[in-house]
Design a protein around this motif. Structure first.
Motif, PDB file in Angstrom:
ATOM      1  N   LEU A   1     -27.621 121.816 155.895  1.00 24.28           N
ATOM      2  CA  LEU A   1     -28.490 122.988 155.817  1.00 24.28           C
ATOM      3  C   LEU A   1     -29.942 122.536 155.676  1.00 24.28           C
ATOM      4  O   LEU A   1     -30.238 121.565 154.979  1.00 24.28           O
ATOM      5  CB  LEU A   1     -28.100 123.848 154.616  1.00 24.28           C
ATOM      6  CG  LEU A   1     -26.652 124.361 154.605  1.00 24.28           C
ATOM      7  CD1 LEU A   1     -26.406 125.188 153.342  1.00 24.28           C
ATOM      8  CD2 LEU A   1     -26.343 125.193 155.846  1.00 24.28           C
ATOM      9  N   THR A   2     -30.830 123.232 156.341  1.00 24.43           N
ATOM     10  CA  THR A   2     -32.245 122.860 156.311  1.00 24.43           C
ATOM     11  C   THR A   2     -33.114 124.027 155.827  1.00 24.43           C
ATOM     12  O   THR A   2     -32.744 125.191 155.947  1.00 24.43           O
ATOM     13  CB  THR A   2     -32.727 122.428 157.704  1.00 24.43           C
ATOM     14  OG1 THR A   2     -32.521 123.496 158.633  1.00 24.43           O
ATOM     15  CG2 THR A   2     -31.963 121.193 158.182  1.00 24.43           C
ATOM     16  N   ASN A   3     -34.259 123.676 155.280  1.00 22.72           N
ATOM     17  CA  ASN A   3     -35.271 124.658 154.838  1.00 22.72           C
ATOM     18  C   ASN A   3     -34.746 125.646 153.791  1.00 22.72           C
ATOM     19  O   ASN A   3     -35.267 126.757 153.667  1.00 22.72           O
ATOM     20  CB  ASN A   3     -35.812 125.444 156.039  1.00 22.72           C
ATOM     21  CG  ASN A   3     -36.448 124.555 157.084  1.00 22.72           C
ATOM     22  OD1 ASN A   3     -37.146 123.606 156.753  1.00 22.72           O
ATOM     23  ND2 ASN A   3     -36.194 124.846 158.353  1.00 22.72           N
ATOM     24  N   VAL A   4     -33.729 125.234 153.058  1.00 20.66           N
ATOM     25  CA  VAL A   4     -33.153 126.139 152.056  1.00 20.66           C
ATOM     26  C   VAL A   4     -34.159 126.470 150.959  1.00 20.66           C
ATOM     27  O   VAL A   4     -34.383 127.637 150.641  1.00 20.66           O
ATOM     28  CB  VAL A   4     -31.873 125.539 151.443  1.00 20.66           C
ATOM     29  CG1 VAL A   4     -31.410 126.385 150.251  1.00 20.66           C
ATOM     30  CG2 VAL A   4     -30.772 125.444 152.486  1.00 20.66           C
ATOM     31  N   ALA A   5     -34.746 125.437 150.377  1.00 16.78           N
ATOM     32  CA  ALA A   5     -35.673 125.657 149.257  1.00 16.78           C
ATOM     33  C   ALA A   5     -36.815 126.580 149.665  1.00 16.78           C
ATOM     34  O   ALA A   5     -37.162 127.519 148.939  1.00 16.78           O
ATOM     35  CB  ALA A   5     -36.216 124.319 148.759  1.00 16.78           C
ATOM     36  N   GLU A   6     -37.393 126.317 150.822  1.00 14.36           N
ATOM     37  CA  GLU A   6     -38.504 127.135 151.307  1.00 14.36           C
ATOM     38  C   GLU A   6     -38.089 128.592 151.482  1.00 14.36           C
ATOM     39  O   GLU A   6     -38.814 129.506 151.080  1.00 14.36           O
ATOM     40  CB  GLU A   6     -38.988 126.581 152.648  1.00 14.36           C
ATOM     41  CG  GLU A   6     -40.114 127.381 153.275  1.00 14.36           C
ATOM     42  CD  GLU A   6     -40.509 126.858 154.645  1.00 14.36           C
ATOM     43  OE1 GLU A   6     -41.276 127.558 155.335  1.00 14.36           O
ATOM     44  OE2 GLU A   6     -40.036 125.766 155.020  1.00 14.36           O
ATOM     45  N   ASN A   7     -36.905 128.805 152.049  1.00 18.20           N
ATOM     46  CA  ASN A   7     -36.450 130.176 152.305  1.00 18.20           C
ATOM     47  C   ASN A   7     -36.043 130.895 151.026  1.00 18.20           C
ATOM     48  O   ASN A   7     -36.316 132.092 150.861  1.00 18.20           O
ATOM     49  CB  ASN A   7     -35.295 130.161 153.301  1.00 18.20           C
ATOM     50  CG  ASN A   7     -35.737 129.756 154.698  1.00 18.20           C
ATOM     51  OD1 ASN A   7     -36.856 130.056 155.105  1.00 18.20           O
ATOM     52  ND2 ASN A   7     -34.884 129.056 155.425  1.00 18.20           N
ATOM     53  N   VAL A   8     -35.376 130.185 150.126  1.00 23.68           N
ATOM     54  CA  VAL A   8     -34.991 130.785 148.844  1.00 23.68           C
ATOM     55  C   VAL A   8     -36.233 131.209 148.075  1.00 23.68           C
ATOM     56  O   VAL A   8     -36.271 132.286 147.476  1.00 23.68           O
ATOM     57  CB  VAL A   8     -34.131 129.813 148.009  1.00 23.68           C
ATOM     58  CG1 VAL A   8     -34.014 130.293 146.557  1.00 23.68           C
ATOM     59  CG2 VAL A   8     -32.731 129.681 148.611  1.00 23.68           C
ATOM     60  N   GLU A   9     -37.260 130.370 148.106  1.00 18.82           N
ATOM     61  CA  GLU A   9     -38.487 130.719 147.394  1.00 18.82           C
ATOM     62  C   GLU A   9     -39.153 131.966 147.965  1.00 18.82           C
ATOM     63  O   GLU A   9     -39.753 132.744 147.226  1.00 18.82           O
ATOM     64  CB  GLU A   9     -39.474 129.555 147.422  1.00 18.82           C
ATOM     65  CG  GLU A   9     -39.423 128.657 146.200  1.00 18.82           C
ATOM     66  CD  GLU A   9     -39.807 129.380 144.921  1.00 18.82           C
ATOM     67  OE1 GLU A   9     -40.879 129.112 144.344  1.00 18.82           O
ATOM     68  OE2 GLU A   9     -39.014 130.249 144.458  1.00 18.82           O
ATOM     69  N   LYS A  10     -39.044 132.174 149.256  1.00 19.84           N
ATOM     70  CA  LYS A  10     -39.599 133.392 149.855  1.00 19.84           C
ATOM     71  C   LYS A  10     -38.906 134.629 149.300  1.00 19.84           C
ATOM     72  O   LYS A  10     -39.555 135.640 149.005  1.00 19.84           O
ATOM     73  CB  LYS A  10     -39.454 133.338 151.375  1.00 19.84           C
ATOM     74  CG  LYS A  10     -40.381 132.341 152.050  1.00 19.84           C
ATOM     75  CD  LYS A  10     -40.163 132.327 153.554  1.00 19.84           C
ATOM     76  CE  LYS A  10     -41.098 131.312 154.227  1.00 19.84           C
ATOM     77  NZ  LYS A  10     -40.867 131.239 155.694  1.00 19.84           N
ATOM     78  N   PHE A  11     -37.584 134.544 149.146  1.00 23.22           N
ATOM     79  CA  PHE A  11     -36.826 135.660 148.580  1.00 23.22           C
ATOM     80  C   PHE A  11     -37.191 135.849 147.109  1.00 23.22           C
ATOM     81  O   PHE A  11     -37.338 136.976 146.635  1.00 23.22           O
ATOM     82  CB  PHE A  11     -35.322 135.429 148.749  1.00 23.22           C
ATOM     83  CG  PHE A  11     -34.801 135.835 150.097  1.00 23.22           C
ATOM     84  CD1 PHE A  11     -34.076 137.014 150.252  1.00 23.22           C
ATOM     85  CD2 PHE A  11     -35.034 135.053 151.217  1.00 23.22           C
ATOM     86  CE1 PHE A  11     -33.603 137.406 151.502  1.00 23.22           C
ATOM     87  CE2 PHE A  11     -34.562 135.427 152.474  1.00 23.22           C
ATOM     88  CZ  PHE A  11     -33.854 136.603 152.615  1.00 23.22           C
ATOM     89  N   ASN A  12     -37.368 134.743 146.390  1.00 23.85           N
ATOM     90  CA  ASN A  12     -37.762 134.835 144.989  1.00 23.85           C
ATOM     91  C   ASN A  12     -39.147 135.446 144.834  1.00 23.85           C
ATOM     92  O   ASN A  12     -39.408 136.195 143.886  1.00 23.85           O
ATOM     93  CB  ASN A  12     -37.740 133.449 144.336  1.00 23.85           C
ATOM     94  CG  ASN A  12     -36.359 133.047 143.858  1.00 23.85           C
ATOM     95  OD1 ASN A  12     -35.581 133.886 143.412  1.00 23.85           O
ATOM     96  ND2 ASN A  12     -36.042 131.766 143.958  1.00 23.85           N
ATOM     97  N   GLN A  13     -40.039 135.137 145.744  1.00 20.78           N
ATOM     98  CA  GLN A  13     -41.386 135.703 145.690  1.00 20.78           C
ATOM     99  C   GLN A  13     -41.360 137.219 145.870  1.00 20.78           C
ATOM    100  O   GLN A  13     -42.086 137.947 145.195  1.00 20.78           O
ATOM    101  CB  GLN A  13     -42.264 135.045 146.752  1.00 20.78           C
ATOM    102  CG  GLN A  13     -42.639 133.615 146.418  1.00 20.78           C
ATOM    103  CD  GLN A  13     -43.229 132.854 147.602  1.00 20.78           C
ATOM    104  OE1 GLN A  13     -43.417 133.415 148.688  1.00 20.78           O
ATOM    105  NE2 GLN A  13     -43.513 131.586 147.404  1.00 20.78           N
ATOM    106  N   VAL A  14     -40.494 137.679 146.772  1.00 21.72           N
ATOM    107  CA  VAL A  14     -40.319 139.121 146.963  1.00 21.72           C
ATOM    108  C   VAL A  14     -39.774 139.755 145.682  1.00 21.72           C
ATOM    109  O   VAL A  14     -40.278 140.775 145.203  1.00 21.72           O
ATOM    110  CB  VAL A  14     -39.371 139.413 148.150  1.00 21.72           C
ATOM    111  CG1 VAL A  14     -38.948 140.888 148.160  1.00 21.72           C
ATOM    112  CG2 VAL A  14     -40.040 139.038 149.461  1.00 21.72           C
TER     113      VAL A  14
END
Length: 222
Positions: free
Chosen positions: A150-163
């Motif tokens: 899996l790639t870019n997980v941390a970046e994508n999870v953080e986007k959801f957390n920011q929302v």
């Protein structure tokens, strides 16, 4: 004489209120139900156990959560759950990792999360004052993620957390992030269950310890 009766009545009412046992509703997905761990070791139950040890009168949590649920599935489950009580003293919400994992639009997450918070507030005795949110942990460097490449997980999870964090702030609801904390457990097998993805009871304990004092200040000792 009449004053005495009024005083006694008031004292009895205050005593009953002081003895009231809190009811707790926990809403979420695998991270809330505790995939592959005994029920007593998921984080809502460990939170209750810790509160009880501190003298807080609170019942075991009523959990509406299932592994794999997205926000829309949680909404549907709440709306069809006939066992739910009308009101709870404490309501928690941790949801979104499956929206992210399944590449669902973040705009849908935003919309659904607002609806879920409205439901949580409606279910709370104290309105928004009885609700809190927990952030999505990072799973990007778990053994499971590595095996699945899996790639870019941390970046994508953080986007959801920011929302989630922004919406929580908008609704004046405490948001307890787990993203950075969860990264500390990478490479520690004892912190995960056999699927090498979901937290073990030991990791859930760390979660609770991490936000416990702030939660007590925000939502228990008010």
């Amino acid at each position: 004489m009449r004053k005495c009766i009024v005083c006694i009545t008031l004292l009895l009412a205050l005593n009953i209120q002081a003895q009231k046992t809190m009811e707790y509703l926990a809403l979420g997905d695998s991270y809330t139900i505790g995939e592959a761990v005994p029920e007593k070791l998921n984080w809502p139950n460990q939170l209750v156990q810790k509160l009880q040890k501190d003298g807080v009168k609170i019942n075991q949590p009523y959990i509406v959560a299932t592994t794999g649920w997205r926000t829309d599935e949680l909404i549907e489950a709440i709306e069809t759950d006939t066992q739910l009580k009308n009101k709870y003293d404490l309501v928690s919400l941790l949801i979104g990792v499956n929206n992210q994992y399944q590449n669902k639009p973040i705009e849908i997450y935003d919309k659904d999360l607002r609806k879920l918070l409205s439901i949580a507030i409606d279910k709370s005795v104290h309105g928004a004052g009885g609700v809190f949110m927990v952030g999505i942990p990072d799973y990007g460097d778990t053994a499971y993620a590595k095996k699945k490449k899996l790639t870019n997980v941390a970046e994508n999870v953080e986007k959801f957390n920011q929302v989630a964090s922004a919406i929580a702030k908008e609704y004046n609801i405490p948001f307890y992030p787990l993203f950075t904390l969860s990264q500390k457990f990478f490479g520690q097998p004892q912190m995960f269950v056999d699927d090498e993805l979901h937290p073990s009871g030991k990791q859930y304990q760390k979660w609770v310890d991490y936000f416990y004092q702030q939660l007590k200040k925000d939502r228990i000792n008010k």
